[in-house]
Design a protein around this motif. Structure first.
Motif, PDB file in Angstrom:
ATOM      1  N   VAL A  19      15.275  41.078  98.109  1.00  0.00           N
ATOM      2  CA  VAL A  19      15.987  41.047  96.825  1.00  0.00           C
ATOM      3  C   VAL A  19      15.004  40.827  95.674  1.00  0.00           C
ATOM      4  O   VAL A  19      14.108  39.980  95.770  1.00  0.00           O
ATOM      5  CB  VAL A  19      17.000  39.875  96.817  1.00  0.00           C
ATOM      6  N   ASP A  20      15.162  41.616  94.622  1.00  0.00           N
ATOM      7  CA  ASP A  20      14.379  41.454  93.388  1.00  0.00           C
ATOM      8  C   ASP A  20      12.904  41.839  93.499  1.00  0.00           C
ATOM      9  O   ASP A  20      12.139  41.556  92.593  1.00  0.00           O
ATOM     10  CB  ASP A  20      14.442  40.007  92.857  1.00  0.00           C
ATOM     11  N   HIS A  21      12.488  42.416  94.588  1.00  0.00           N
ATOM     12  CA  HIS A  21      11.072  42.783  94.683  1.00  0.00           C
ATOM     13  C   HIS A  21      10.767  44.087  93.935  1.00  0.00           C
ATOM     14  O   HIS A  21       9.605  44.440  93.779  1.00  0.00           O
ATOM     15  CB  HIS A  21      10.611  42.815  96.143  1.00  0.00           C
ATOM     16  N   GLY A  22      11.830  44.779  93.453  1.00  0.00           N
ATOM     17  CA  GLY A  22      11.590  45.900  92.536  1.00  0.00           C
ATOM     18  C   GLY A  22      11.914  47.290  93.047  1.00  0.00           C
ATOM     19  O   GLY A  22      11.408  48.274  92.513  1.00  0.00           O
ATOM     20  N   LYS A  23      12.809  47.384  94.035  1.00  0.00           N
ATOM     21  CA  LYS A  23      13.170  48.691  94.596  1.00  0.00           C
ATOM     22  C   LYS A  23      13.788  49.604  93.538  1.00  0.00           C
ATOM     23  O   LYS A  23      13.347  50.742  93.334  1.00  0.00           O
ATOM     24  CB  LYS A  23      14.167  48.513  95.762  1.00  0.00           C
ATOM     25  N   THR A  24      14.814  49.078  92.870  1.00  0.00           N
ATOM     26  CA  THR A  24      15.513  49.898  91.877  1.00  0.00           C
ATOM     27  C   THR A  24      14.599  50.204  90.698  1.00  0.00           C
ATOM     28  O   THR A  24      14.590  51.327  90.175  1.00  0.00           O
ATOM     29  CB  THR A  24      16.803  49.176  91.415  1.00  0.00           C
ATOM     30  N   SER A  25      13.781  49.228  90.285  1.00  0.00           N
ATOM     31  CA  SER A  25      12.868  49.454  89.155  1.00  0.00           C
ATOM     32  C   SER A  25      11.890  50.586  89.459  1.00  0.00           C
ATOM     33  O   SER A  25      11.555  51.375  88.581  1.00  0.00           O
ATOM     34  CB  SER A  25      12.071  48.184  88.845  1.00  0.00           C
ATOM     35  N   GLY A  82      19.388  44.771  97.798  1.00  0.00           N
ATOM     36  CA  GLY A  82      18.926  43.694  98.660  1.00  0.00           C
ATOM     37  C   GLY A  82      20.008  43.022  99.488  1.00  0.00           C
ATOM     38  O   GLY A  82      19.763  42.585 100.603  1.00  0.00           O
ATOM     39  N   ASN A 133       4.180  45.639  94.846  1.00  0.00           N
ATOM     40  CA  ASN A 133       4.693  45.828  93.486  1.00  0.00           C
ATOM     41  C   ASN A 133       4.380  44.651  92.554  1.00  0.00           C
ATOM     42  O   ASN A 133       4.094  43.553  93.006  1.00  0.00           O
ATOM     43  CB  ASN A 133       6.211  46.053  93.570  1.00  0.00           C
ATOM     44  N   LYS A 134       4.496  44.928  91.279  1.00  0.00           N
ATOM     45  CA  LYS A 134       4.326  43.948  90.199  1.00  0.00           C
ATOM     46  C   LYS A 134       2.864  43.537  90.011  1.00  0.00           C
ATOM     47  O   LYS A 134       2.586  42.414  89.607  1.00  0.00           O
ATOM     48  CB  LYS A 134       5.220  42.706  90.407  1.00  0.00           C
ATOM     49  N   ASP A 136       1.094  44.250  87.702  1.00  0.00           N
ATOM     50  CA  ASP A 136       0.905  43.943  86.275  1.00  0.00           C
ATOM     51  C   ASP A 136       1.088  42.458  85.968  1.00  0.00           C
ATOM     52  O   ASP A 136       0.660  41.978  84.926  1.00  0.00           O
ATOM     53  CB  ASP A 136       1.904  44.758  85.439  1.00  0.00           C
ATOM     54  N   THR A 137       1.729  41.716  86.883  1.00  0.00           N
ATOM     55  CA  THR A 137       1.986  40.299  86.609  1.00  0.00           C
ATOM     56  C   THR A 137       0.813  39.404  87.011  1.00  0.00           C
ATOM     57  O   THR A 137       0.855  38.204  86.793  1.00  0.00           O
ATOM     58  CB  THR A 137       3.244  39.799  87.361  1.00  0.00           C
ATOM     59  N   SER A 201       2.958  49.118  89.973  1.00  0.00           N
ATOM     60  CA  SER A 201       3.788  48.366  89.032  1.00  0.00           C
ATOM     61  C   SER A 201       4.930  49.265  88.594  1.00  0.00           C
ATOM     62  O   SER A 201       4.701  50.327  88.021  1.00  0.00           O
ATOM     63  CB  SER A 201       2.989  47.930  87.809  1.00  0.00           C
ATOM     64  N   ALA A 202       6.142  48.810  88.874  1.00  0.00           N
ATOM     65  CA  ALA A 202       7.311  49.572  88.453  1.00  0.00           C
ATOM     66  C   ALA A 202       7.468  49.446  86.944  1.00  0.00           C
ATOM     67  O   ALA A 202       8.178  50.217  86.314  1.00  0.00           O
ATOM     68  CB  ALA A 202       8.556  49.056  89.157  1.00  0.00           C
ATOM     69  N   MET A 203       6.781  48.447  86.362  1.00  0.00           N
ATOM     70  CA  MET A 203       6.885  48.217  84.931  1.00  0.00           C
ATOM     71  C   MET A 203       5.970  49.177  84.163  1.00  0.00           C
ATOM     72  O   MET A 203       6.409  49.849  83.245  1.00  0.00           O
ATOM     73  CB  MET A 203       6.491  46.768  84.640  1.00  0.00           C
TER      74      MET A 203
HETATM   75  P1  GTP Z   1      17.930  44.143  94.548  1.00  0.00           P
HETATM   76  O1  GTP Z   1      18.545  45.483  94.370  1.00  0.00           O
HETATM   77  O2  GTP Z   1      18.759  43.036  93.991  1.00  0.00           O
HETATM   78  O3  GTP Z   1      17.531  43.860  95.955  1.00  0.00           O
HETATM   79  O4  GTP Z   1      16.563  44.076  93.694  1.00  0.00           O
HETATM   80  P2  GTP Z   1      15.481  45.209  93.516  1.00  0.00           P
HETATM   81  O5  GTP Z   1      14.495  45.142  94.619  1.00  0.00           O
HETATM   82  O6  GTP Z   1      16.119  46.520  93.243  1.00  0.00           O
HETATM   83  O7  GTP Z   1      14.719  44.672  92.225  1.00  0.00           O
HETATM   84  P3  GTP Z   1      14.856  45.199  90.734  1.00  0.00           P
HETATM   85  O8  GTP Z   1      14.271  46.540  90.611  1.00  0.00           O
HETATM   86  O9  GTP Z   1      16.247  45.006  90.286  1.00  0.00           O
HETATM   87  O10 GTP Z   1      13.851  44.207  90.001  1.00  0.00           O
HETATM   88  C1  GTP Z   1      14.051  42.801  89.968  1.00  0.00           C
HETATM   89  C2  GTP Z   1      13.376  42.225  88.750  1.00  0.00           C
HETATM   90  O11 GTP Z   1      11.974  42.388  88.819  1.00  0.00           O
HETATM   91  C3  GTP Z   1      13.814  42.876  87.442  1.00  0.00           C
HETATM   92  O12 GTP Z   1      13.895  41.870  86.459  1.00  0.00           O
HETATM   93  C4  GTP Z   1      12.667  43.828  87.124  1.00  0.00           C
HETATM   94  O13 GTP Z   1      12.525  44.046  85.751  1.00  0.00           O
HETATM   95  C5  GTP Z   1      11.474  43.065  87.673  1.00  0.00           C
HETATM   96  N1  GTP Z   1      10.399  43.973  88.108  1.00  0.00           N
HETATM   97  C6  GTP Z   1      10.499  44.945  89.026  1.00  0.00           C
HETATM   98  N2  GTP Z   1       9.317  45.574  89.197  1.00  0.00           N
HETATM   99  C7  GTP Z   1       8.452  44.984  88.341  1.00  0.00           C
HETATM  100  C8  GTP Z   1       7.052  45.189  88.045  1.00  0.00           C
HETATM  101  O14 GTP Z   1       6.361  46.039  88.610  1.00  0.00           O
HETATM  102  N3  GTP Z   1       6.513  44.362  87.121  1.00  0.00           N
HETATM  103  C9  GTP Z   1       7.216  43.405  86.480  1.00  0.00           C
HETATM  104  N4  GTP Z   1       6.588  42.652  85.586  1.00  0.00           N
HETATM  105  N5  GTP Z   1       8.518  43.183  86.733  1.00  0.00           N
HETATM  106  C10 GTP Z   1       9.138  43.962  87.649  1.00  0.00           C
END
Ligand code: GTP
Ligand code: MG
Length: 452
Positions: A19-25, A82, A133-134, A136-137, A201-203
């Motif tokens: 969860v929140d690791h950035g799949k959708t992003s 997630g 992922n991420k 950039d952080t 970085s999905a960002m």
């Molecule tokens: P679930 O669908 O809930 O499992 O989450 P997910 O894996 O789809 O994650 P999602 O893409 O919703 O991203 C979760 C959070 O992380 C969001 O606030 C995004 O903006 C942030 N995020 C995702 N990828 C990156 C990245 O590469 N860099 C940064 N700085 N933030 C990111």
């Protein structure tokens, strides 16, 4: 138009991770970058999936992908939220996805659902790569929008690169703990036996070109033969979700992995009690540019060919099961197709014992995965079913002869109120979790406590 029946279909790529690791992003980024490059029309949004054609992959990946090297049409990405079990992504004989991207937050490392995803990828022998992922952080990271990762990584200060390396090597270490040989993707030669780790970085979009290039290369190299299908043949797919839809009643969201499905086709769908035979009333896709997670209006299409994500509206779908097969009858014998679906459902039938625990799960695939995990842990099962935990499950559990078997293990399901009360009275233990190995651990702990 192409009149030859045999064609190469789009490989299906599952995007998995905690969860929140950035799949959708990551998928949003791929869609967004394509929009900026004027390719908006080329990327098509499917139900639960995004199709990225080869020319878009090649535009985005720049010199990393030469379209002349490929004859697969692109990539179809399936996003898995997630909280959802990835185990739904099953098909006849194993995984629905041909390949997978495992998304891992570089700061967070491996988490329960990362491990869950790895177990499933391992069991289904699905080739995958890791998107770290991420990046950039990482403190001090100097972004380089949409760049391939290597030049961007090389341009960071020594200190930042050192910090990035620490995180990447810890991910590589965790992969190795799980029995995988892994390395930075640019050092991997043989992607079948080694897991490539791609910093992204999905960002900022850094590393996204690499990710696309590696996925495309991996499918072309190792999947091509499996992609050859009879596109005009009867459609075959997997139900991902069963959903009530205003104006359409109960619908099923499916991923079609073979053949074509048409409006008015007779279909057979795996149901809770028996295969459902019905006729397609409408095939629905999101409207162009509609946001996938909020789409409320659909566009009706006459037919869809594999690979595709599509919503199927038809009567009598109430008992359809997530993870179950869906097959178009076409000009074949209806009974033969019903038999095929029955046989596929039987493949997931769980071996049960005279005495054991009761298992409930949200989808056929998760039920199968639960059964595997319990069998590995040598925990017998008396009954295994898709659905929420109901009073009758408590009734079954309460008849266990072995005290340790007076238990219900529920994966990704709700406990109905009456069931909870009844379990208290009958002294039946109920365990629920959305991570399989944690669920098994909880039950194991109970067993150990009782034995002491
Ligand atoms: P679930 O669908 O809930 O499992 O989450 P997910 O894996 O789809 O994650 P999602 O893409 O919703 O991203 C979760 C959070 O992380 C969001 O606030 C995004 O903006 C942030 N995020 C995702 N990828 C990156 C990245 O590469 N860099 C940064 N700085 N933030 C990111
Ligand atoms: Mg998501």
């Amino acid at each position: 138009t192409d009149t030859s029946a045999d064609a190469l279909r789009t490989p299906i790529v599952a995007v998995l991770g905690h969860v929140d690791h950035g799949k959708t992003s990551l998928l949003d980024k791929i869609r967004g970058s394509a929009v900026i490059e004027g390719e908006a029309g080329a990327i098509t949004q499917h139900i639960g999936a995004t199709a990225v054609p080869l020319d878009v992959v090649s535009d985005m990946a720049g010199e990393l992908v030469d379209p002349d090297d490929f004859d697969l049409p692109g990539l179809l990405f399936i996003d898995t939220p997630g909280h959802h079990s990835f185990t739904t992504l099953r098909s006849r004989g194993g995984a629905l996805a041909d390949i997978a991207v495992l998304v891992v937050d570089v700061n967070d490392g491996f988490q329960p659902q990362t491990l869950e995803a790895i177990n499933i990828l391992q069991n289904t022998q699905t080739p995958f790569i890791v998107a770290a992922n991420k990046v950039d952080t990482v403190p001090g990271w100097n972004p380089n929008e949409d760049s391939p990762i290597k030049p961007s990584y090389d341009a960071q200060s020594d200190r930042v690169r050192g910090d990035v390396d620490d995180r990447l090597y810890s991910i590589i270490g965790e992969l190795s703990d799980q029995g995988f040989s892994a390395d930075m993707y640019w050092r991997v030669q043989d992607f079948q036996n080694n897991i490539g780790v791609v910093p992204v970085s999905a960002m900022t979009g850094e590393g996204v070109p690499d990710l696309l290039a590696v996925m495309m290369g991996l499918s072309q190299r190792y999947m091509k033969e499996e992609m050859a299908i009879d596109v005009d043949g009867p459609g075959v797919g997997t139900v991902l979700e069963v959903k009530e839809e205003r104006g359409f009643g109960t619908t099923v969201d499916i991923v079609l992995y073979d053949g074509t499905i048409h409006e008015d086709d007779t279909i057979v769908v795996g149901g809770e009690n028996k295969p459902i035979v019905t006729d397609v009333r409408a095939l629905l896709q999101p409207r162009p540019l509609a946001e996938i997670r909020t789409e409320s209006r659909f566009e009706q299409v006459d037919s869809v060919g594999a690979a595709a994500g599509i919503k199927v509206a038809a009567p009598d779908l109430d008992e359809a099961m997530a993870g179950a097969p869906i097959r178009v009858v076409g000009d074949r014998d209806l009974d033969a197709v019903i038999e095929e679906v029955r046989a596929e459902l039987a493949e997931v039938a769980v071996d049960t014992e005279e005495d054991g625990v009761v298992v409930k799960a949200d989808t056929l695939g998760s039920l199968e995965a639960m059964a595997d995990a319990l069998s590995e842990a040598e925990i017998p099962i008396v009954r295994a079913e898709v659905g929420d935990i109901a009073p009758r499950d408590v009734a079954v559990a309460s008849t266990a002869e072995d005290e340790l078997h007076r238990a219900i293990l529920g994966f990704n399901v709700d406990v109905l109120g009456d069931a909870e009360d009844r379990a208290d009275v009958e002294d039946v233990k109920i365990y629920t979790d959305d991570v399989i190995y944690q669920l098994v651990e909880e039950y194991d702990t109970f067993v150990e406590d009782q034995r002491q």
